[in-house]
Design a protein around this motif. Structure first.
Motif, PDB file in Angstrom:
ATOM      1  N   ALA A  42       0.841  -1.210   0.000  1.00 43.15           N
ATOM      2  CA  ALA A  42       0.000   0.000   0.000  1.00 43.15           C
ATOM      3  C   ALA A  42       0.873   1.257   0.000  1.00 43.15           C
ATOM      4  O   ALA A  42       0.576   2.242  -0.698  1.00 43.15           O
ATOM      5  CB  ALA A  42      -0.929  -0.012   1.210  1.00 43.15           C
ATOM      6  N   ALA A  43       1.943   1.252   0.775  1.00 41.70           N
ATOM      7  CA  ALA A  43       2.828   2.424   0.821  1.00 41.70           C
ATOM      8  C   ALA A  43       3.474   2.668  -0.541  1.00 41.70           C
ATOM      9  O   ALA A  43       3.544   3.804  -1.028  1.00 41.70           O
ATOM     10  CB  ALA A  43       3.895   2.228   1.887  1.00 41.70           C
ATOM     11  N   ASN A  44       3.909   1.591  -1.175  1.00 38.81           N
ATOM     12  CA  ASN A  44       4.520   1.739  -2.502  1.00 38.81           C
ATOM     13  C   ASN A  44       3.502   2.222  -3.536  1.00 38.81           C
ATOM     14  O   ASN A  44       3.826   3.024  -4.412  1.00 38.81           O
ATOM     15  CB  ASN A  44       5.152   0.414  -2.932  1.00 38.81           C
ATOM     16  N   LEU A  45       2.270   1.711  -3.414  1.00 39.48           N
ATOM     17  CA  LEU A  45       1.231   2.151  -4.346  1.00 39.48           C
ATOM     18  C   LEU A  45       0.929   3.635  -4.139  1.00 39.48           C
ATOM     19  O   LEU A  45       0.748   4.381  -5.111  1.00 39.48           O
ATOM     20  CB  LEU A  45      -0.036   1.308  -4.156  1.00 39.48           C
ATOM     21  N   ALA A  46       0.876   4.086  -2.893  1.00 44.63           N
ATOM     22  CA  ALA A  46       0.633   5.517  -2.623  1.00 44.63           C
ATOM     23  C   ALA A  46       1.723   6.366  -3.282  1.00 44.63           C
ATOM     24  O   ALA A  46       1.444   7.426  -3.864  1.00 44.63           O
ATOM     25  CB  ALA A  46       0.587   5.761  -1.114  1.00 44.63           C
ATOM     26  N   LYS A  47       2.964   5.891  -3.217  1.00 42.90           N
ATOM     27  CA  LYS A  47       4.060   6.653  -3.849  1.00 42.90           C
ATOM     28  C   LYS A  47       3.928   6.643  -5.374  1.00 42.90           C
ATOM     29  O   LYS A  47       4.127   7.675  -6.028  1.00 42.90           O
ATOM     30  CB  LYS A  47       5.407   6.045  -3.434  1.00 42.90           C
ATOM     31  N   GLU A  48       3.577   5.472  -5.927  1.00 44.14           N
ATOM     32  CA  GLU A  48       3.396   5.384  -7.391  1.00 44.14           C
ATOM     33  C   GLU A  48       2.284   6.341  -7.837  1.00 44.14           C
ATOM     34  O   GLU A  48       2.400   7.011  -8.866  1.00 44.14           O
ATOM     35  CB  GLU A  48       3.044   3.933  -7.761  1.00 44.14           C
ATOM     36  N   ILE A  49       1.226   6.396  -7.048  1.00 42.00           N
ATOM     37  CA  ILE A  49       0.098   7.276  -7.390  1.00 42.00           C
ATOM     38  C   ILE A  49       0.530   8.747  -7.303  1.00 42.00           C
ATOM     39  O   ILE A  49       0.173   9.565  -8.164  1.00 42.00           O
ATOM     40  CB  ILE A  49      -1.109   6.988  -6.463  1.00 42.00           C
ATOM     41  N   ALA A  50       1.304   9.082  -6.280  1.00 38.45           N
ATOM     42  CA  ALA A  50       1.759  10.478  -6.140  1.00 38.45           C
ATOM     43  C   ALA A  50       2.615  10.889  -7.331  1.00 38.45           C
ATOM     44  O   ALA A  50       2.476  12.010  -7.853  1.00 38.45           O
ATOM     45  CB  ALA A  50       2.539  10.641  -4.838  1.00 38.45           C
ATOM     46  N   VAL A  51       3.474   9.999  -7.772  1.00 36.41           N
ATOM     47  CA  VAL A  51       4.311  10.306  -8.938  1.00 36.41           C
ATOM     48  C   VAL A  51       3.422  10.494 -10.173  1.00 36.41           C
ATOM     49  O   VAL A  51       3.616  11.429 -10.961  1.00 36.41           O
ATOM     50  CB  VAL A  51       5.360   9.187  -9.149  1.00 36.41           C
ATOM     51  N   ALA A  52       2.426   9.615 -10.335  1.00 37.29           N
ATOM     52  CA  ALA A  52       1.508   9.740 -11.472  1.00 37.29           C
ATOM     53  C   ALA A  52       0.739  11.059 -11.409  1.00 37.29           C
ATOM     54  O   ALA A  52       0.531  11.718 -12.443  1.00 37.29           O
ATOM     55  CB  ALA A  52       0.538   8.559 -11.484  1.00 37.29           C
ATOM     56  N   SER A  53       0.353  11.478 -10.210  1.00 35.33           N
ATOM     57  CA  SER A  53      -0.377  12.757 -10.067  1.00 35.33           C
ATOM     58  C   SER A  53       0.447  13.908 -10.618  1.00 35.33           C
ATOM     59  O   SER A  53      -0.093  14.900 -11.135  1.00 35.33           O
ATOM     60  CB  SER A  53      -0.705  13.032  -8.596  1.00 35.33           C
ATOM     61  N   GLY A  54       1.761  13.766 -10.514  1.00 35.55           N
ATOM     62  CA  GLY A  54       2.650  14.820 -11.009  1.00 35.55           C
ATOM     63  C   GLY A  54       2.577  15.022 -12.510  1.00 35.55           C
ATOM     64  O   GLY A  54       3.022  16.061 -13.029  1.00 35.55           O
ATOM     65  N   LEU A  55       2.000  14.051 -13.242  1.00 38.39           N
ATOM     66  CA  LEU A  55       1.849  14.211 -14.694  1.00 38.39           C
ATOM     67  C   LEU A  55       0.879  15.342 -15.040  1.00 38.39           C
ATOM     68  O   LEU A  55       0.899  15.843 -16.166  1.00 38.39           O
ATOM     69  CB  LEU A  55       1.348  12.898 -15.321  1.00 38.39           C
ATOM     70  N   ALA A  56       0.015  15.691 -14.123  1.00 36.35           N
ATOM     71  CA  ALA A  56      -0.934  16.788 -14.383  1.00 36.35           C
ATOM     72  C   ALA A  56      -1.000  17.665 -13.138  1.00 36.35           C
ATOM     73  O   ALA A  56      -2.016  17.715 -12.438  1.00 36.35           O
ATOM     74  CB  ALA A  56      -2.300  16.232 -14.745  1.00 36.35           C
ATOM     75  N   ARG A  57       0.124  18.305 -12.849  1.00 34.01           N
ATOM     76  CA  ARG A  57       0.190  19.163 -11.667  1.00 34.01           C
ATOM     77  C   ARG A  57       0.379  20.610 -12.114  1.00 34.01           C
ATOM     78  O   ARG A  57       1.040  20.873 -13.110  1.00 34.01           O
ATOM     79  CB  ARG A  57       1.382  18.734 -10.801  1.00 34.01           C
ATOM     80  N   LYS A  58      -0.225  21.539 -11.389  1.00 31.89           N
ATOM     81  CA  LYS A  58      -0.006  22.959 -11.676  1.00 31.89           C
ATOM     82  C   LYS A  58       0.845  23.560 -10.567  1.00 31.89           C
ATOM     83  O   LYS A  58       1.988  23.932 -10.774  1.00 31.89           O
ATOM     84  CB  LYS A  58      -1.347  23.694 -11.775  1.00 31.89           C
ATOM     85  N   GLU A  59       0.252  23.671  -9.367  1.00 29.73           N
ATOM     86  CA  GLU A  59       0.975  24.239  -8.223  1.00 29.73           C
ATOM     87  C   GLU A  59       1.401  23.094  -7.315  1.00 29.73           C
ATOM     88  O   GLU A  59       0.662  22.140  -7.140  1.00 29.73           O
ATOM     89  CB  GLU A  59       0.046  25.177  -7.427  1.00 29.73           C
TER      90      GLU A  59
END
Lengths: 484, 444
Positions: A76-93
C-alpha cells in the motif's frame, strides 16, 4: 494499532517523500430496527484498515488496504508513492502544507453508558414498545424505529512526529409514523427525521430523549395532517424549530464555507460556493444577531463533528464564521490555510474511514443562541412555524435553497391557531440570513447530528453537528413546492 | 481474500458447534481507483482495496447478520458466533423465508481485463489529455477517471454457490468558463470504450454555448431533458416498484398497479441481461434475477418481489431481494426506459419555445404520492426558440410531479447507458416534455 501505524509510516517514508501520514482505523457498529411490529434489522459490523497518504514533489498519492501484515502495508505504501508520482503528470501548483506541531496524545470521547453493553433484547424491546405505541393509533399505517451505535478508534501517525490515538462512540436513535390514506402519505418523526438524533454520546443519549413518551403525539400528528389545511403560499414571518434550522445552517452556511469547494476542488460533483475569496470580512452574511461558529472542541458539545485532532493531526478549534452578521472565516486545511492568509489550518480535515482521503468537512457548524425567549420568537401578528425536515435541496453554488418540513402551524399574535400540511419555504442564502429577526436563548439550543452529509469522489457520507435554537425570519417565501 | 468455500466451512463448523444449521455468507473483494482533477490539475488520486465478509444465520425463524473485513479463521468464527448471538436475541418472524435452495443462475460476463489492469500512470495520462483539451480552449477542467474491480460470492449451507466478477470505469468532466459551465459523464465495463476526449469536448462545447447566461422568468416550459437529466429525475421513482413498499403504504403505486398512470409511450423494464446493463445476475439471497415489465404502455404492471414478499403476497420471487435482514425488502436495479428515434437535435428543431437541460442536481422528494421532486438545473441550461438554441440561461429550480411528467412526454430519443450523480446508472433516452414546472431562478 500504534505499532502497525508506525510500521506503515516507515514504509511510506523515503528520500523523495516530502510528507506522509497514515491512519489506521478500527470500527464496529450495531444496528437494530423495527417496522410494524417486526424486527427488520439486527446487524453488527466491524472493520479495520489503513490509509496511507504521501506527498512527493508537491503531488498527493493515497492508498488504502485492509491487509495489515508487513507485505500488505509495504504494498500500500509503494502504491501511494506510485500514485503520487503519477499525479505529477498533471500538476499545476505544488502542494505546500502550513506548519503544524507534532502531537503525541491519546483521547477518548466521553461515553457515560457504553451502548455495546446494552443487550440486543433490550434494544428490540424499546423499539417494539415505541412501535406498539405508534400503531395504537389506527391511522398509522407504518411505524419504523432504529437504534445505531458506532465506536471508532483511529491512530494517526505522520512524518512530522505526531502519534494520535482517538476513540469516539456515537449513538443514533429515532422513529417515524407514516399515515397513508386515499391519495396522500403523511409522516411524523421523532426526535428528527432520517434516523432521529445522533450525538457523540453513549446510551445516555437514548435515555435523555425519552423516546416512548412522545410516540402518541407523533402518531396523532401524522394522522391529523390528512385533515389539516394546505400550507398557504406567499411571504410570511417564518419560525423554524431547531432541527430544521440545523439543516438550514448545514446547507446554506456549512457547505459554502468549505475552502476546497470555494477553490474549485468539488466543481465536478458537490459544486462550488458563492463565498468567493473577496467576500471574506466584507460580506454581510446575516443580520446583526447572527453568530455562527465552526467548533470541533468538546466544549461546544458532543456533536458528530467533535474530536481532539482532525485527520491531518491538527488540534480541534473554534473558528468564527459569521460574527454579528459579518462573514469572517472559512474551514481550512494545512494545504489551503495560507490562501486566506492564515498561518495554520483551523482543523477540519476529516475522512469517512481508513479507505478514504481526508477532505475539508464540516465539524460542528452552529448558530449561537440569541437572547430572546421562545415567546418573543413566536411573537408575530401572522407567521408560520415549521418543524422537522422532510426535503432539502440547494443549488451547486449554495445560493438558492428549498426546504420542506413534515408539519407547520399558522401563528397568530404569538399563538398556534391551526395545523398546516406540506409546508415548504425557499430563498437565497444571504437574503435568508439577513432576514433573521429573533433567535431564542441557550435554554432552547440543541446540538443536532446530521449523519448523511455527502461530499467528495469517491463519495464520503459522514456525520456533522449543528447547534441551533428556534428562530424567526421575516418575509420568507413559503409554499412554492406544492404548485407543481 | 480467503477461499469462499473454506470461509463457508469455517462459518458452518462454528455455527454447528452452537446448534445452528443454516448459514449464508456474502464475500467481496474490491479495488477502487479514482484520479480526480480540478483547476486543470490532478489534486486527489486514490486506490482502496477492501474485502468484506458477512455471515447470516437462521434459527427458529430468527435471523441476523454480522460482518467483518478480517479474513482469518478466528475472525470468521467470531463473526459467525456474533451472528448466532444476535439472532438468538432477536424476535421470531413467522414470515422469514428458509435459507434459499440452489437454483440455476444465468451468467453474463461484466469483466474487462483492460479496466482491471489500468495503472495510476495510464489514468493520469488520460486525465492530462482531457485537461489539455479544455485548457487549450481557455476553460478549466474538473472531474474524475475511475476504475472499479470487484469479485462477489454468495454461498449458503443449502448448496448455493454464486460468483460475480465485474469491472467498471467512469469518466466525468465539468468544464468551466468565465460565467458558464458544461458537463459530460459516461460509464463502461471496458475502459477502452470510454471516450474521454469526446466527453471533454462535449463539456467544453456546453460551457462555450452557455456563456453570458440570460435570466428568464420561471414558469411552465417545454423542456428537452438529456439522458442524464432523465436518469436523475425519473430515476427517483424506482424505489417504489417494490412489493414491500406497496404493502407498507409508502409507495406511490399503492392501489395503482394495473391502472393507467403514465402516457402510452412509457414502457419501463428491469432487465439485468440488457447488453448495456451491469451488476450480478442474482439477488441478495442468491435468487436468479428475472426480467420485469414495470410499466407497459403507461400502465404499471409489476414490481420487484423478494422471497419474503412472495411469501406474504403470493407469486414468485423476482430476484431483486436485498440481503436479509433488511428494512426495504427488495429493489429494482437494472432499469431500462424504452426510447424512440428522435435525436436531441430533432427535438430542438421541433420546439417553438423551450429549455434544453443537460443535468439536474440535488433532487429531493417533496411529496410522495404524486412524486413531486425539487432540484436544480446545472452545467448547461439553454433557451430554445423557433427550433434553435438561442443562448444559455441562468439555472432554474424545479418542482415537478414525475407522475405528471411521464404523462407529458412528447418525444423520446434512443436509449443509452447513462450515468449521473443522483441515482444509479440506467439505460434511458432523452425526453421532450411539455408543461415542466420551473418555480425559481438562481443567480448564475
Amino acid at each position: 494499532m500504534k505499532q502497525i501505524a508506525l510500521e506503515a509510516l516507515d514504509f511510506a517514508l523515503g528520500p523523495e517523500v516530502e510528507y506522509a501520514d497514515v491512519r489506521i482505523v478500527e470500527s464496529k457498529d450495531r444496528t437494530v430496527s423495527t417496522r410494524n411490529g417486526r424486527v427488520s434489522q439486527v446487524a453488527a459490523t466491524e472493520s479495520m484498515g489503513i490509509g496511507i497518504r504521501v506527498l512527493i514533489n508537491g503531488s498527493w498519492g493515497f492508498a488504502a488496504t485492509d491487509r495489515l501484515n508487513r507485505e500488505g502495508l509495504a504494498a500500500a505504501a509503494n502504491l501511494a508513492k506510485e500514485i503520487a508520482v503519477a499525479s505529477g503528470l498533471a500538476r499545476k501548483e505544488k502542494a505546500v502544507l502550513a506548519p503544524e506541531n507534532p502531537y503525541v496524545e491519546t483521547w477518548i470521547a466521553p461515553c457515560l453508558a457504553d451502548p455495546f453493553l446494552t443487550s440486543v433484547e433490550s434494544n428490540i424491546q424499546l423499539l417494539l414498545a415505541i412501535d406498539s405505541e405508534l400503531r395504537r393509533n389506527a391511522g398509522v399505517t407504518l411505524a419504523e424505529g432504529s437504534l445505531v451505535f458506532d465506536r471508532t478508534r483511529q491512530v494517526f501517525a505522520s512524518s512530522i512526529g505526531s502519534l494520535i490515538d482517538q476513540t469516539k462512540t456515537s449513538t443514533g436513535a429515532g422513529y417515524a409514523a407514516y399515515s397513508f390514506a386515499k391519495d396522500e402519505i403523511q409522516k411524523r418523526s421523532f426526535p428528527n427525521s432520517f434516523g432521529g438524533q445522533y450525538q457523540l454520546k453513549g446510551y445516555e443519549m437514548i435515555e435523555e430523549l425519552d423516546l416512548l413518551k412522545q410516540a402518541p403525539r407523533i402518531a396523532e400528528e401524522a394522522v391529523a395532517l390528512h385533515k389539516a389545511d394546505q400550507c398557504p403560499s406567499g411571504e410570511f414571518s417564518l419560525i423554524l424549530d431547531s432541527s430544521q434550522l440545523g439543516l438550514q445552517i448545514h446547507e446554506s452556511v456549512g457547505h459554502p464555507i468549505e475552502l476546497d469547494r470555494v477553490l474549485g476542488s468539488e466543481a465536478n460533483y458537490a459544486g462550488m460556493s458563492f463565498l468567493t475569496l473577496d467576500k471574506l470580512r466584507a460580506l454581510r452574511y446575516g443580520s446583526d444577531i447572527v453568530n455562527v461558529v465552526c467548533d470541533a472542541t468538546l466544549a461546544h458539545g458532543p456533536g458528530l463533528g467533535t474530536f481532539a485532532y482532525d485527520d491531518e493531526g491538527v488540534p480541534a478549534q473554534s473558528t468564527p464564521i459569521i460574527s454579528n452578521g459579518l462573514f469572517t472565516g472559512y474551514m481550512t486545511s494545512r494545504e489551503t490555510a495560507a490562501i486566506v492568509g492564515d498561518a495554520r489550518s483551523n482543523g477540519t480535515m476529516r475522512a469517512k474511514s481508513w479507505d478514504r482521503l481526508p477532505l475539508i468537512r464540516m465539524t460542528n457548524v452552529s448558530l449561537l443562541p440569541g437572547e430572546q425567549s421562545l415567546e418573543e420568537v413566536f411573537d408575530v401578528p401572522l407567521g408560520i412555524y415549521m418543524e422537522t425536515n422532510k426535503s432539502w435541496s440547494i443549488d451547486d453554488k449554495r445560493y438558492n435553497f428549498q426546504f420542506g418540513c413534515e408539519i407547520a402551524w399558522e401563528i397568530k399574535n404569538g399563538k398556534r391557531v391551526r395545523m398546516l400540511k406540506n409546508p415548504t419555504y425557499s430563498g437565497i442564502s444571504t437574503q435568508f440570513w439577513n432576514a433573521c429577526q429573533a433567535i431564542s436563548n441557550r435554554q432552547h439550543w440543541t446540538l443536532w447530528g446530521v449523519p448523511n452529509c455527502g461530499k467528495g469522489q469517491p463519495e464520503q457520507v459522514m456525520g456533522t453537528g449543528h447547534g441551533a435554537s428556534p428562530s424567526r425570519f421575516g418575509g420568507i417565501k413559503v409554499g412554492s413546492g406544492y404548485q407543481a | 481474500m480467503m477461499d469462499p468455500k473454506q470461509c463457508l466451512e469455517i462459518a458452518q463448523a462454528e455455527a454447528r458447534s452452537m446448534g445452528v444449521r443454516d448459514v449464508e455468507i456474502i464475500l467481496s473483494d474490491t479495488t477502487s481507483s479514482l484520479t480526480r482533477f480540478a483547476n486543470n490539475a490532478i489534486h486527489q488520486n486514490v486506490t482502496a482495496q477492501a474485502g468484506h465478509c458477512s455471515v447470516r444465520v437462521v434459527l427458529n425463524n430468527r435471523t441476523a447478520r454480522a460482518s467483518t473485513n478480517r479474513f482469518t479463521e478466528q475472525s470468521i468464527r467470531e463473526v459467525t458466533a456474533q451472528a448466532v448471538g444476535l439472532a438468538r436475541s432477536s424476535e421470531a418472524d413467522e414470515m422469514l423465508p428458509a435459507m434459499h435452495e440452489a437454483s440455476n443462475v444465468e451468467s453474463q460476463s461484466r469483466w474487462a481485463a483492460t479496466t482491471a489492469s489500468s495503472s495510476p500512470t495510464s489514468r493520469a495520462q488520460a486525465v492530462r489529455e482531457a485537461i489539455e483539451l479544455v485548457e487549450g480552449a481557455g476553460q478549466s477542467a474538473a472531474g474524475i477517471l475511475s476504475t472499479d474491480v470487484s469479485h462477489e460470492y454468495l454461498l449458503n449451507t443449502n448448496g448455493v454457490l454464486l460468483e460475480h466478477a465485474e469491472t467498471m470505469s467512469r469518466f466525468s468532466i465539468t468544464s468551466t468558463a468565465a460565467d458558464s459551465s458544461g458537463w459530460a459523464k459516461a460509464s463502461t465495463v471496458d475502459l477502452r470504450d470510454l471516450d474521454t476526449a469526446s466527453l471533454a469536448k462535449q463539456a467544453m462545447g456546453k460551457a462555450w454555448a452557455s456563456a453570458a447566461p440570460k435570466e428568464i422568468p420561471p414558469g411552465a416550459y417545454t423542456v428537452i431533458l438529456e439522458p442524464a437529466a432523465v436518469l436523475d429525475l425519473v430515476g427517483q421513482i424506482f424505489g417504489d416498484f417494490s412489493a414491500a413498499a406497496i404493502a407498507e403504504g409508502r409507495s406511490f403505486l399503492s392501489g395503482r398497479l394495473g391502472i393507467k398512470l403514465f402516457g402510452n409511450n412509457i414502457t419501463i423494464t428491469d432487465d439485468c441481461f440488457h447488453p448495456l446493463q451491469a451488476g450480478a445476475q442474482f439477488d441478495g439471497e442468491g435468487v436468479a434475477r428475472q426480467k420485469l415489465v414495470l410499466v407497459d404502455g403507461g400502465v404499471p404492471r409489476d414490481v420487484a418481489r423478494s422471497r419474503s414478499s412472495a411469501l406474504r403476497d403470493g407469486g414468485k420471487p423476482t430476484g431483486h431481494g436485498l440481503p436479509l435482514p433488511n428494512e426495504a425488502g427488495e429493489a429494482v436495479t437494472n432499469i431500462v426506459i424504452h426510447g424512440g428515434d428522435h435525436s436531441i437535435n430533432d427535438m430542438i428543431r421541433q420546439t417553438k419555445r423551450g429549455i434544453l437541460v443537460t443535468r439536474l442536481w440535488y433532487i429531493r422528494e417533496v411529496e410522495q404520492f404524486e412524486k413531486i421532486m425539487t432540484g436544480m438545473t446545472r452545467d448547461g441550461t439553454f433557451l430554445i426558440e423557433d427550433g434553435q438554441l438561442i443562448c444559455g440561461v441562468r439555472n432554474f429550480r424545479f418542482n415537478q410531479s414525475v407522475v405528471k411528467l411521464l404523462n407529458n412526454v412528447e418525444m423520446l430519443g434512443p436509449t443509452m447507458r447513462t450515468s449521473g450523480e443522483e441515482t444509479f446508472d440506467m439505460v434511458v433516452p432523452a425526453m421532450k416534455v411539455n408543461d415542466f414546472h420551473f418555480t425559481e431562478v438562481t443567480k448564475f
